[in-house]
Every structure is written in structure tokens, then in C-alpha cells.
Design a protein around this motif. Sequence first.
Motif, PDB file in Angstrom:
ATOM      1  N   GLN A  27      55.527  14.428   5.385  1.00 50.02           N
ATOM      2  CA  GLN A  27      55.432  13.017   5.762  1.00 50.02           C
ATOM      3  C   GLN A  27      54.798  12.200   4.629  1.00 50.02           C
ATOM      4  O   GLN A  27      53.777  12.622   4.101  1.00 50.02           O
ATOM      5  CB  GLN A  27      54.483  12.991   6.954  1.00 50.02           C
ATOM      6  CG  GLN A  27      54.408  11.726   7.689  1.00 50.02           C
ATOM      7  CD  GLN A  27      55.420  11.714   8.803  1.00 50.02           C
ATOM      8  OE1 GLN A  27      56.467  11.136   8.633  1.00 50.02           O
ATOM      9  NE2 GLN A  27      55.124  12.353   9.902  1.00 50.02           N
ATOM     10  N   PRO A  28      55.374  11.025   4.267  1.00 48.24           N
ATOM     11  CA  PRO A  28      54.649  10.213   3.279  1.00 48.24           C
ATOM     12  C   PRO A  28      53.313   9.737   3.876  1.00 48.24           C
ATOM     13  O   PRO A  28      53.218   9.538   5.090  1.00 48.24           O
ATOM     14  CB  PRO A  28      55.567   9.022   3.002  1.00 48.24           C
ATOM     15  CG  PRO A  28      56.639   9.067   4.010  1.00 48.24           C
ATOM     16  CD  PRO A  28      56.616  10.398   4.704  1.00 48.24           C
ATOM     17  N   ILE A  29      52.306   9.556   3.026  1.00 49.51           N
ATOM     18  CA  ILE A  29      51.014   9.097   3.533  1.00 49.51           C
ATOM     19  C   ILE A  29      51.098   7.610   3.903  1.00 49.51           C
ATOM     20  O   ILE A  29      50.518   7.164   4.892  1.00 49.51           O
ATOM     21  CB  ILE A  29      49.876   9.453   2.558  1.00 49.51           C
ATOM     22  CG1 ILE A  29      48.537   9.445   3.271  1.00 49.51           C
ATOM     23  CG2 ILE A  29      49.856   8.583   1.332  1.00 49.51           C
ATOM     24  CD1 ILE A  29      47.499  10.341   2.644  1.00 49.51           C
ATOM     25  N   PHE A  30      51.876   6.855   3.119  1.00 48.41           N
ATOM     26  CA  PHE A  30      52.144   5.443   3.436  1.00 48.41           C
ATOM     27  C   PHE A  30      53.640   5.211   3.454  1.00 48.41           C
ATOM     28  O   PHE A  30      54.353   5.709   2.584  1.00 48.41           O
ATOM     29  CB  PHE A  30      51.569   4.515   2.346  1.00 48.41           C
ATOM     30  CG  PHE A  30      50.153   4.100   2.577  1.00 48.41           C
ATOM     31  CD1 PHE A  30      49.818   3.251   3.622  1.00 48.41           C
ATOM     32  CD2 PHE A  30      49.158   4.547   1.729  1.00 48.41           C
ATOM     33  CE1 PHE A  30      48.504   2.857   3.821  1.00 48.41           C
ATOM     34  CE2 PHE A  30      47.835   4.160   1.921  1.00 48.41           C
ATOM     35  CZ  PHE A  30      47.513   3.309   2.975  1.00 48.41           C
ATOM     36  N   ASN A  46      60.250  -2.100   0.706  1.00 51.63           N
ATOM     37  CA  ASN A  46      60.347  -0.730   1.220  1.00 51.63           C
ATOM     38  C   ASN A  46      59.695   0.186   0.201  1.00 51.63           C
ATOM     39  O   ASN A  46      60.070   0.164  -0.971  1.00 51.63           O
ATOM     40  CB  ASN A  46      61.809  -0.328   1.398  1.00 51.63           C
ATOM     41  CG  ASN A  46      62.426  -1.050   2.582  1.00 51.63           C
ATOM     42  OD1 ASN A  46      62.091  -0.765   3.727  1.00 51.63           O
ATOM     43  ND2 ASN A  46      63.294  -2.007   2.297  1.00 51.63           N
ATOM     44  N   LEU A  47      58.704   0.944   0.657  1.00 50.81           N
ATOM     45  CA  LEU A  47      57.967   1.788  -0.299  1.00 50.81           C
ATOM     46  C   LEU A  47      57.385   2.993   0.426  1.00 50.81           C
ATOM     47  O   LEU A  47      56.833   2.869   1.520  1.00 50.81           O
ATOM     48  CB  LEU A  47      56.832   0.948  -0.917  1.00 50.81           C
ATOM     49  CG  LEU A  47      55.843   1.627  -1.867  1.00 50.81           C
ATOM     50  CD1 LEU A  47      56.529   2.049  -3.161  1.00 50.81           C
ATOM     51  CD2 LEU A  47      54.671   0.694  -2.195  1.00 50.81           C
ATOM     52  N   LYS A  48      57.541   4.169  -0.196  1.00 49.80           N
ATOM     53  CA  LYS A  48      56.916   5.380   0.357  1.00 49.80           C
ATOM     54  C   LYS A  48      55.969   5.958  -0.683  1.00 49.80           C
ATOM     55  O   LYS A  48      56.316   6.032  -1.860  1.00 49.80           O
ATOM     56  CB  LYS A  48      57.978   6.436   0.662  1.00 49.80           C
ATOM     57  CG  LYS A  48      58.786   6.161   1.895  1.00 49.80           C
ATOM     58  CD  LYS A  48      59.746   7.308   2.145  1.00 49.80           C
ATOM     59  CE  LYS A  48      60.729   6.922   3.232  1.00 49.80           C
ATOM     60  NZ  LYS A  48      61.790   7.908   3.394  1.00 49.80           N
ATOM     61  N   ILE A  49      54.789   6.359  -0.236  1.00 48.55           N
ATOM     62  CA  ILE A  49      53.830   7.010  -1.128  1.00 48.55           C
ATOM     63  C   ILE A  49      53.492   8.381  -0.552  1.00 48.55           C
ATOM     64  O   ILE A  49      53.094   8.495   0.610  1.00 48.55           O
ATOM     65  CB  ILE A  49      52.555   6.152  -1.281  1.00 48.55           C
ATOM     66  CG1 ILE A  49      52.917   4.841  -1.993  1.00 48.55           C
ATOM     67  CG2 ILE A  49      51.475   6.909  -2.060  1.00 48.55           C
ATOM     68  CD1 ILE A  49      51.758   3.890  -2.178  1.00 48.55           C
ATOM     69  N   ASP A  50      53.685   9.407  -1.366  1.00 47.70           N
ATOM     70  CA  ASP A  50      53.413  10.771  -0.890  1.00 47.70           C
ATOM     71  C   ASP A  50      51.960  11.146  -1.110  1.00 47.70           C
ATOM     72  O   ASP A  50      51.311  10.681  -2.057  1.00 47.70           O
ATOM     73  CB  ASP A  50      54.318  11.774  -1.620  1.00 47.70           C
ATOM     74  CG  ASP A  50      55.750  11.679  -1.136  1.00 47.70           C
ATOM     75  OD1 ASP A  50      55.950  11.392   0.059  1.00 47.70           O
ATOM     76  OD2 ASP A  50      56.663  11.871  -1.966  1.00 47.70           O
TER      77      ASP A  50
END
Length: 260
Positions: free
Chosen positions: A3-6, A29-33
Motif C-alpha cells: 500500500q502507498p503511504i500517501f 494524483n500522486l502516490k508515495i511509497d
Amino acid sequence: MEQPIFELRNISYTYKDKLETTPALRNINLKIDSGDFVALLGPNGSGKTTLIKLMLGIIKPQKGEILINGNSLKSFNAWQEVGYVSQKSGSFSKGFPATVSEVVLSGLTKEKGLFKRFNRQDRKKLHEVLDLLNIKDLKDKNISLLSGGQTQRVFIARALINNPAILVLDEPTAGIDAKHVKAFYEVLLRLKERNVTILLVSHDIGVVVDHADEVACLNEHLHFHGTNSEFKNLGEAELSKIYGFPLQLVSHDHERKCCN
Ligand SMILES: Nc1ncnc2c1ncn2[C@@H]1O[C@H](COP(=O)(O)OP(=O)(O)O)[C@@H](O)[C@H]1O
Ligand SMILES: [Mg+2]
């Protein structure tokens, strides 16, 4: 896949006051791992601080959704897991009557109330974090007597005293001299070894890009998000489009700033 953290889904934000409305962010739209070190770049007024305030729940998006560890930010309450150093931290201390130790301890989980008593474990955490930032010798000094670089380290220590999983820093090296900037990145690399997720807002392109795993470029829209080598491979034309003026990316050129 973890799961991405954000995760930001189609986030838009407009500042509205009586006289005017200022659109700050559109359709982000942005994902941070977890464990990544992400640099958020963009010229002045591009929405970097706004994005961070949204991610920390300080302001609410008019459109879109923010998830933290897969759950809505609205129901998130483990804020001790998130350390934040705001853009204004460095100028906060003028005339403030507190010692370095007191300021750092004030970052401990809020439940303690105003007239808190610190136990041995709190003191242990204080010493660890002062040690990490190399400010042990300043612990009894009044915060208002410190230099910009020292003050910055005190506020990073304050953000780290809860041992957060996520650290968010909004332009922490603005106005800091080269020697302290180097020491600052050494601290970030040590945190990265401990698997802390780092989101660093900066407009110090050269330095940031050499240290971060990923780069996100903001200018109302998210113009780019990729690895640092993908960022380094962007052409001049693409970079100029992001920043709105001609810009050459020269890695290792630590003097170069993209704006201001
Ligand atoms: N409190 C506010 N009220 C109205 N407009 C604001 C406010 N804060 C920021 N803005 C505007 O929103 C845009 C993005 O600002 P900001 O997120 O602070 O950018 P950055 O951190 O990248 O410099 C700018 O046009 C700025 O003038
Ligand atoms: Mg800002």
C-alpha cells in the motif's frame, strides 16, 4: 504490492477570500511509497506548501480524496507518526523565551498538556534526537539566540522526537549556509536508513535531485513524477515547461537554484 503511504486522488484546492479566489492546485494524483525519499520541486507560488497542508489535514481539499496507508485522511489520528517542519519554523523563534530542550520536548505527543512532566524515557528520546542533529551542546540555550542553521536543526529535532514514520519538511534549507545544508542531508540519509518516508519541499534542484529517490514537479498541476534518474533525463524544453522559464538541469551544480 504494498500500500502507498500517501495517495492523492484527483485533488484540487482553491483559496477563497472575500476579494478573490486563487486556484492553487488542480487534479493532483500522486502516490508515495513507504520508505521513499521524495523531493517536491516547483517555483514560488506553485502550490508546494498547499499540497503539504492538504496531506497533513491542515486544510481540506474542495475536490478529491487523500488516503494515508490506504485509509481516508479524514479518519487518520496517528499524528505522532508524522513529523512536520513548516516553512516558517526558522523565523518562529525570535524573542521566544524557551530553551532548545524545551522546544524539542514540546514536539512530544500532545496529550501531555501544558504543565507536563517529562519522564526518564522522554529525556532519553530528547538526548537521542539532540545527538542525531548534533545540537547537544545547545540544549540549555535560549532558542532566540541561535543562528538560522541551528534553529532549523532544533525544529527538525522537534519533528523527530516521536520517532515518526513520515517526515515532511517545507523548504528547510532556505537561508542555511552550505556547510549546514550538507550536514542536513547527512541527517536525512541516516533517517532513510531507518526507513523513514521523507517528503522534502525545495527549490534547490541540484542538491535535492542528488539525494532523493523520486522527484515530483508541481506548478498548479503535477507536471512530472518519476525517479531521480528519469528527472535528470528530462530535456531542457520539458524542464522549462514545468518551471515556466528556461532552465538547464546540471546535477552536482550545488549553486544552481531554480527560482527566487
Ligand atoms: N492563505 C492563502 N490565501 C490566499 N492565497 C494563498 C494562500 N496561501 C497561498 N496562496 C496562493 O496559492 C498559491 C500557491 O501557494 P503556495 O502553496 O504557498 O506555493 P509554494 O509553497 O509553492 O510557494 C499561490 O498563488 C499563493 O499566492
Ligand atoms: Mg511554500
